[in-house]
Write an enzyme that holds these catalytic residues in place. Sequence first.
Site, PDB file in Angstrom:
ATOM      1  N   TRP A   1     -70.594 -33.975  58.336  1.00 40.51           N
ATOM      2  CA  TRP A   1     -71.335 -33.881  57.073  1.00 40.51           C
ATOM      3  C   TRP A   1     -72.371 -32.761  57.147  1.00 40.51           C
ATOM      4  CZ3 TRP A   1     -76.599 -34.485  56.051  1.00 40.51           C
ATOM      5  CH2 TRP A   1     -76.950 -34.542  54.696  1.00 40.51           C
ATOM      6  N   HIS A   2     -72.962 -32.565  58.308  1.00 35.43           N
ATOM      7  CA  HIS A   2     -73.990 -31.544  58.438  1.00 35.43           C
ATOM      8  C   HIS A   2     -73.433 -30.131  58.372  1.00 35.43           C
ATOM      9  CE1 HIS A   2     -76.695 -34.797  59.821  1.00 35.43           C
ATOM     10  NE2 HIS A   2     -77.658 -33.978  59.446  1.00 35.43           N
ATOM     11  N   GLY A   3     -72.191 -29.947  58.725  1.00 37.24           N
ATOM     12  CA  GLY A   3     -71.650 -28.595  58.668  1.00 37.24           C
ATOM     13  C   GLY A   3     -70.183 -28.543  59.025  1.00 37.24           C
TER      14      GLY A   3
ATOM     15  N   PHE B   1     -76.834 -27.516  54.286  1.00 36.00           N
ATOM     16  CA  PHE B   1     -76.012 -28.692  54.520  1.00 36.00           C
ATOM     17  C   PHE B   1     -75.704 -29.421  53.221  1.00 36.00           C
ATOM     18  CE2 PHE B   1     -78.725 -28.597  58.523  1.00 36.00           C
ATOM     19  CZ  PHE B   1     -77.852 -27.781  59.158  1.00 36.00           C
TER      20      PHE B   1
ATOM     21  N   ALA C   1     -70.954 -38.035  60.653  1.00 37.45           N
ATOM     22  CA  ALA C   1     -72.302 -37.555  60.343  1.00 37.45           C
ATOM     23  C   ALA C   1     -72.457 -36.105  60.777  1.00 37.45           C
ATOM     24  CB  ALA C   1     -73.347 -38.427  61.038  1.00 37.45           C
TER      25      ALA C   1
END
Length: 459
Positions: A320-322, A459, A317
């Site tokens: 996924w954000h960066g 993102f 997770a």
Amino acid sequence: MLFSTQAFLILFLPLVLIAFYNCVKIKILRQLVLISASLLFYGIWNWHFVPFLVLLTFVNWIIACQYGKNIQKGWLTGGVILNLAMLGFFKYANFFAENIDDLFGIHHTTWNIIMPLGISFFVFQKISYLVDLRRGNKHIYNLIDFFEFVTFFPQLISGPIVRHNEIIPQFEKNPINPQLWENISKGLCLILIGLVKKAGIAESIAMTCNPLFDQAASGQILNMTEGWVAAIAYSLQIFFDFSGYSDMAIGTALLFGLQLPYNFNAPYQSHNLQEFWRRWHMTLSRFLRDYLYIPLGGNRCGPIRQSANLITTMLLAGLWHGAGWSFVAWGGMHGIGLTINHAWKKVVPFSFPRHISWIITLLFLSFSWVLFRAENFSTASHIWQSMIGMNGFGTYNIRHNIVFYLAILLVLFCPSSQNLINNYLRPSKWIAIIGGIASAYFILLIGGRIPDAFIYFRF
């Protein structure tokens, strides 16, 4: 195009609504209006990626159709791999190449790869659909339905992450029905609330937050007050910015008679980290739960395996954000925090009073948001040192301090936007008058500013 701009609010959205309701009785025409408007909405940001969006959507539809013909799961597996490959190339190619080069002591020259706006969100939509097919869901949609599902502009760029079976069945329903005026009134109220959150609160707080993080990034020492103001300011900014986007997306969809899932439910009123993730970015949380955590084994296994599943899910997770190790570490913090949360409930024979657990949760979130916002570990470390008093106490003059303190009260004690609209708001001419005046004020306000993109666009 940004929701919080005059071009969207007084030009694009009204014109699309006029075109939509002029052909609303014919399903395919109203769908073509929305698809065309969505591609225009996406293309205004960068036309170069419209063919990519269209092609990837078409390929995913072909894959689903081929699976429907011969029920060979290899088509779906290949589709998931294709989507992940697209996401990996555009979002993570430089990140992985840089880290591999670092291992061999080679300088990496950054490749000029421009990430398509919203790729993280519309790729997750397609993956969830293909995985649902693999799990036995037999819905093979026609091309127009599938295109509208993927491209519908309110949720295209930053969510909410909508599942096919939540929205595609709604396409059959004529928006001109007994709920029409209720949908329009609720939609307009949510758009106004989202605009106030973004333009009135998040952007005002950013004027306090950004300079402090910039100072820490440049090596300047922050005192304890400045460290806490920076952490609290970003905790407020990211909530009001992203929940504001979600409110405007959900409200805009309601104007077309379509209901999107809610994305926030007063997350800073949570009493533990598990509850926080049931309230924060709810559509991402359920995606991670249903398509990653549960397939890994979820909580159907022993405590060690469950802990590994939680930490793995949150590490991904974070990624996924960066494409950065600070995001991965942020996910790891939450994974470890959730593991402790689960273990505490099973092992420790007592619980903290609710107000104490609430404070502990808020403290954890404040520290973790610093890592999420900081440009690197060094910046985060500087701010953390300040927060624990290693650089002295001091003072700080907060810009727009009334907005800052009001924002704290709102997140800690007020209901979520959807609860406010659904449970407390009743038809009233005074609400309409106040709402109209507020809308005019904020539309004028945003006209005098340089448009500031929503945080989650990156993102």
